[in-house]
Write a protein that holds these residues in place. Structure first.
Motif, mmCIF file in Angstrom:
data_model
loop_
_atom_site.group_PDB
_atom_site.id
_atom_site.type_symbol
_atom_site.label_atom_id
_atom_site.label_comp_id
_atom_site.label_asym_id
_atom_site.label_seq_id
_atom_site.Cartn_x
_atom_site.Cartn_y
_atom_site.Cartn_z
ATOM 1 N N GLY A 183 -30.314 -6.377 8.432
ATOM 2 C CA GLY A 183 -30.276 -7.850 9.053
ATOM 3 C C GLY A 183 -30.445 -9.027 8.390
ATOM 4 N N LEU A 184 -30.770 -9.025 6.938
ATOM 5 C CA LEU A 184 -30.504 -10.031 5.956
ATOM 6 C C LEU A 184 -29.200 -10.208 5.698
ATOM 7 C CD1 LEU A 184 -33.450 -9.122 3.420
ATOM 8 C CD2 LEU A 184 -33.275 -11.429 4.822
ATOM 9 N N GLY B 294 -26.936 -13.729 6.481
ATOM 10 C CA GLY B 294 -26.066 -14.300 5.614
ATOM 11 C C GLY B 294 -26.618 -15.604 4.637
ATOM 12 N N PHE B 295 -28.050 -15.738 4.952
ATOM 13 C CA PHE B 295 -28.719 -16.818 4.376
ATOM 14 C C PHE B 295 -29.050 -16.192 3.010
ATOM 15 C CE2 PHE B 295 -29.323 -17.918 8.692
ATOM 16 C CZ PHE B 295 -28.934 -19.405 8.551
ATOM 17 N N ARG B 296 -29.437 -17.246 2.189
ATOM 18 C CA ARG B 296 -29.817 -16.794 0.682
ATOM 19 C C ARG B 296 -31.474 -16.153 1.122
ATOM 20 N NH1 ARG B 296 -26.640 -21.147 -0.089
ATOM 21 N NH2 ARG B 296 -25.410 -21.180 -1.780
ATOM 22 N N PHE B 297 -31.753 -15.301 0.340
ATOM 23 C CA PHE B 297 -33.110 -14.820 0.573
ATOM 24 C C PHE B 297 -33.745 -14.325 -0.825
ATOM 25 C CE2 PHE B 297 -30.121 -11.003 0.605
ATOM 26 C CZ PHE B 297 -30.743 -9.896 -0.038
ATOM 27 N N LEU B 298 -35.151 -14.220 -0.922
ATOM 28 C CA LEU B 298 -35.922 -13.819 -2.056
ATOM 29 C C LEU B 298 -36.933 -12.674 -1.394
ATOM 30 C CD1 LEU B 298 -36.762 -13.583 -5.009
ATOM 31 C CD2 LEU B 298 -38.227 -15.509 -4.694
ATOM 32 N N TRP B 299 -36.515 -11.649 -1.701
ATOM 33 C CA TRP B 299 -37.373 -10.609 -1.133
ATOM 34 C C TRP B 299 -38.435 -9.738 -2.105
ATOM 35 C CZ3 TRP B 299 -34.655 -5.795 1.897
ATOM 36 C CH2 TRP B 299 -35.433 -5.071 2.250
ATOM 37 N N LEU C 80 -39.497 0.439 15.051
ATOM 38 C CA LEU C 80 -38.998 -0.346 14.296
ATOM 39 C C LEU C 80 -38.282 -1.964 14.625
ATOM 40 C CD1 LEU C 80 -36.675 2.191 12.362
ATOM 41 C CD2 LEU C 80 -38.789 1.320 11.570
ATOM 42 N N VAL C 81 -38.659 -2.932 13.853
ATOM 43 C CA VAL C 81 -37.822 -4.057 14.077
ATOM 44 C C VAL C 81 -36.502 -3.908 13.782
ATOM 45 C CG1 VAL C 81 -37.691 -6.497 13.533
ATOM 46 C CG2 VAL C 81 -39.897 -5.266 13.718
ATOM 47 N N LEU C 82 -35.336 -3.619 14.634
ATOM 48 C CA LEU C 82 -34.207 -3.677 14.145
ATOM 49 C C LEU C 82 -33.426 -4.626 13.508
ATOM 50 C CD1 LEU C 82 -33.196 -1.410 17.356
ATOM 51 C CD2 LEU C 82 -33.862 -0.473 15.098
ATOM 52 N N ALA C 83 -32.258 -4.213 12.934
ATOM 53 C CA ALA C 83 -31.388 -5.423 12.189
ATOM 54 C C ALA C 83 -31.125 -6.428 12.821
ATOM 55 C CB ALA C 83 -30.229 -4.671 11.475
ATOM 56 N N GLY C 84 -30.719 -6.365 14.205
ATOM 57 C CA GLY C 84 -30.269 -7.217 15.062
ATOM 58 C C GLY C 84 -31.430 -8.356 15.068
ATOM 59 N N GLU C 85 -32.541 -8.030 15.408
ATOM 60 C CA GLU C 85 -33.869 -8.730 15.526
ATOM 61 C C GLU C 85 -34.253 -9.584 14.363
ATOM 62 O OE1 GLU C 85 -38.263 -8.265 17.381
ATOM 63 O OE2 GLU C 85 -36.955 -6.375 17.292
ATOM 64 N N VAL C 86 -34.046 -8.705 13.191
ATOM 65 C CA VAL C 86 -34.259 -9.546 11.859
ATOM 66 C C VAL C 86 -33.144 -10.556 11.807
ATOM 67 C CG1 VAL C 86 -34.219 -9.154 9.487
ATOM 68 C CG2 VAL C 86 -35.220 -7.532 10.812
ATOM 69 N N GLU C 87 -32.192 -10.434 12.073
ATOM 70 C CA GLU C 87 -30.955 -11.516 12.034
ATOM 71 C C GLU C 87 -31.348 -12.519 12.666
ATOM 72 O OE1 GLU C 87 -26.027 -11.676 12.846
ATOM 73 O OE2 GLU C 87 -27.175 -9.799 13.315
ATOM 74 N N ARG C 88 -31.578 -12.269 14.189
ATOM 75 C CA ARG C 88 -31.820 -13.443 15.028
ATOM 76 C C ARG C 88 -32.885 -14.335 14.398
ATOM 77 N NH1 ARG C 88 -30.652 -9.005 18.736
ATOM 78 N NH2 ARG C 88 -32.700 -9.052 19.161
ATOM 79 N N SER C 89 -34.153 -13.496 14.242
ATOM 80 C CA SER C 89 -35.237 -14.391 13.869
ATOM 81 C C SER C 89 -34.924 -15.286 12.710
ATOM 82 C CB SER C 89 -36.370 -13.353 13.680
ATOM 83 O OG SER C 89 -36.591 -12.712 14.519
ATOM 84 N N ILE C 90 -34.201 -14.723 11.751
ATOM 85 C CA ILE C 90 -33.907 -15.530 10.276
ATOM 86 C C ILE C 90 -33.233 -16.591 10.675
ATOM 87 C CG2 ILE C 90 -32.823 -15.282 8.255
ATOM 88 C CD1 ILE C 90 -33.980 -12.668 7.615
ATOM 89 N N LYS C 91 -32.061 -16.551 11.598
ATOM 90 C CA LYS C 91 -31.384 -17.535 11.925
ATOM 91 C C LYS C 91 -32.031 -18.552 12.778
ATOM 92 C CE LYS C 91 -26.812 -15.291 12.248
ATOM 93 N NZ LYS C 91 -25.612 -14.762 13.384
ATOM 94 N N SER C 92 -32.941 -18.131 13.539
ATOM 95 C CA SER C 92 -33.945 -19.073 14.340
ATOM 96 C C SER C 92 -34.822 -19.861 13.211
ATOM 97 C CB SER C 92 -34.706 -18.398 15.222
ATOM 98 O OG SER C 92 -35.674 -19.171 15.960
#
Length: 473
Positions: free
Chosen positions: A297-298, A302-307, A417-429
């Motif tokens: 999802g990260l 495509g956003f910068r991230f620190l994990w 599981l929180v799937l990759a698509g859900e992670v992607e949408r939430s981070i964009k939001s």
């Protein structure tokens, strides 16, 4: 000049309870030099990092706060059917004689004028007996939000009204501290079922919540006006909302300073508000399959991230650890593909990272300390609760206050599981979509700081508490 002693005790092994309690003790002695604080600590060998934190704070607060390590008790018999809360409650109960002896020594010390209060936390209710025996005013320090305090007072009412397991209900609950009805599935995992020994433990603790003279809550009026108003009844001890109490230094002593410096150096090279931080607290970790979904999802977002990536602990009495080899838990090639815009690391001092200008969003487990830190620095949250009351905190932040973006409100161990698509949408939001949430968080940032200033709501609450503690002075 002799000083009035204020004594504190926190649930052993819980850094989330201990840190704000220590910060509150420091706030109290800084605000009024007539006080000296003694913090009683119960050692858990399985969590040495807590001892490291205590040693660090003891060195920094040598004159105003004294940390007193209680003698060890006879080891508890291992019972695989015993819940962690039941284990902790019994451990605390067994320390009552040591606590009574230690406080009695403080009371007879020539260096102390008198012990004016004994502060216990939400799961140290058996220590109310010690305060009563020694005829010391007892107060509770509550490290969770006012909404959860309201819920704790309401548990016996729900228990009497509802015979079924809460997790089986198909109707939402009315809880006085919440303006909205509450879905049962955002209750703590331990309360979804009445079977086992955890649920009776909660009932046992909450039954004693009416006994303290007052309750100090780490929140502030501007953040939780409805919940605090609901607690202003004759059935609840007087509530003092003295927050936000935040450890702004963070537990940097827990981790490799070279790692921390490298993380800060990386952040210094990123544009302002461009990085999303993913951090799930001192006790939070996720399964291997869930980690891989987050990674995908990260990458897609495509956003910068620190994990801050952590491995699950060996058992509930241990803390998560940094992965020995992150390549083994992440998708093949992930680090290479994201090396230009992302950084995966182990434990970092979260509050110092949130303070960095490069951080623009926070994927959080919604521990209350983390929420207060994020609001203090004006960083909006995407909710990913894991344990304890975090599901209710997430619900409050998203549905009650409009201060967070929802990933999940009811995620917990065993959830789908929180799937990759859900992670992607939430981070964009989180990072670019919901400008209303971001504006509200910025506004609450200012309100959180004003609350602690002279004549602010928390400042006045602290002054009122001091009048209660020392009414004749």
């Amino acid at each position: 000049m002799s000083k009035s002693e204020v004594v504190f005790i926190s649930t052993p092994g819980s850094i989330g309870n201990l840190v704000p309690l220590v910060e509150f003790a420091q706030l109290l002695v800084n605000h009024d030099p007539r006080f000296h604080a003694s913090i009683l600590t119960i050692t858990m060998p399985q969590r040495p990092t807590i001892d490291t934190y205590i040693q660090s704070r003891a060195a920094a607060s040598a004159t105003s706060i004294n940390f007193l390590h209680l003698p060890t008790v006879e080891p508890l018999a291992e019972d695989e059917n015993q819940s962690y809360l039941a284990y902790l409650s019994l451990l605390i109960e067994k320390h009552k004689p040591h606590v009574k002896h230690t406080i009695a020594d403080l009371m007879s010390s020539a260096e102390s004028n008198r012990v004016v209060a004994f502060f216990v936390d939400m799961f140290c209710t058996s220590m109310i007996d010690v305060a009563n025996e020694l005829e010391i005013p007892c107060y509770m320090f509550f490290a969770s939000p006012a909404t959860f305090l309201s819920f704790m007072f309401h548990i016996p009412v729900l228990d009497a009204e509802i015979s079924d397991d809460f997790g089986d209900l198909d109707t939402e609950l009315t809880i006085p501290g919440f303006a909205n009805s509450v879905p049962p599935l955002v209750l703590p995992t331990a309360l979804l079922s009445k079977k086992g020994d955890t649920y009776p433990c909660y009932l046992s603790h909450t039954a004693r919540y009416k006994e303290p003279k007052g309750i100090v809550v780490n929140t502030f009026k501007e953040l939780e006006p409805h919940a605090l108003s609901s607690l202003s009844t004759s059935h609840v001890p007087r509530v003092h909302a003295i927050g936000p109490v935040v450890d702004h230094n963070g537990p940097a002593q827990w981790q490799d300073p070279d790692l921390y410096e490298s993380v800060v150096k990386w952040l210094d090279d990123q544009p302002p508000s461009s990085v999303v931080l993913l951090c799930f607290g001192s006790m939070g970790s996720l399964s291997g399959p869930q980690v891989r979904e987050i990674a995908f999802g990260l990458e897609r977002a495509g956003f910068r991230f620190l994990w801050a990536l952590r491995e699950p602990p060996k058992s509930s009495v241990y803390l998560p650890s940094d992965p020995a080899n992150v390549d083994e838990v992440l998708p093949d090639g992930f680090l290479e593909r994201t090396c230009k815009f992302g950084l995966v690391c182990g434990w970092v001092p979260q509050v110092k990272i949130l303070a960095h200008q490069a951080i623009g969003g926070f994927v959080s487990h919604c521990g209350w300390n983390s929420i207060l830190e994020s609001l203090w620095y004006g960083v909006p949250i995407a909710t990913w609760p894991i344990y304890s009351e975090q599901q209710m905190n997430a619900f409050e932040m998203v549905k009650e206050l409009g201060l967070a973006v929802e990933i999940r409100l009811d995620y917990r161990e065993g959830s789908d599981l929180v799937l990759a698509g859900e992670v992607e949408r939430s981070i964009k939001s989180l990072m670019e979509g919901d400008h209303v949430v971001r504006a509200r968080v910025k506004d609450m940032r200012e309100k959180s700081r004003m609350a602690l200033m002279e004549n602010g709501s928390a400042y006045k609450a602290l002054e009122g508490l001091i009048v209660e503690l020392m009414p004749k002075i």
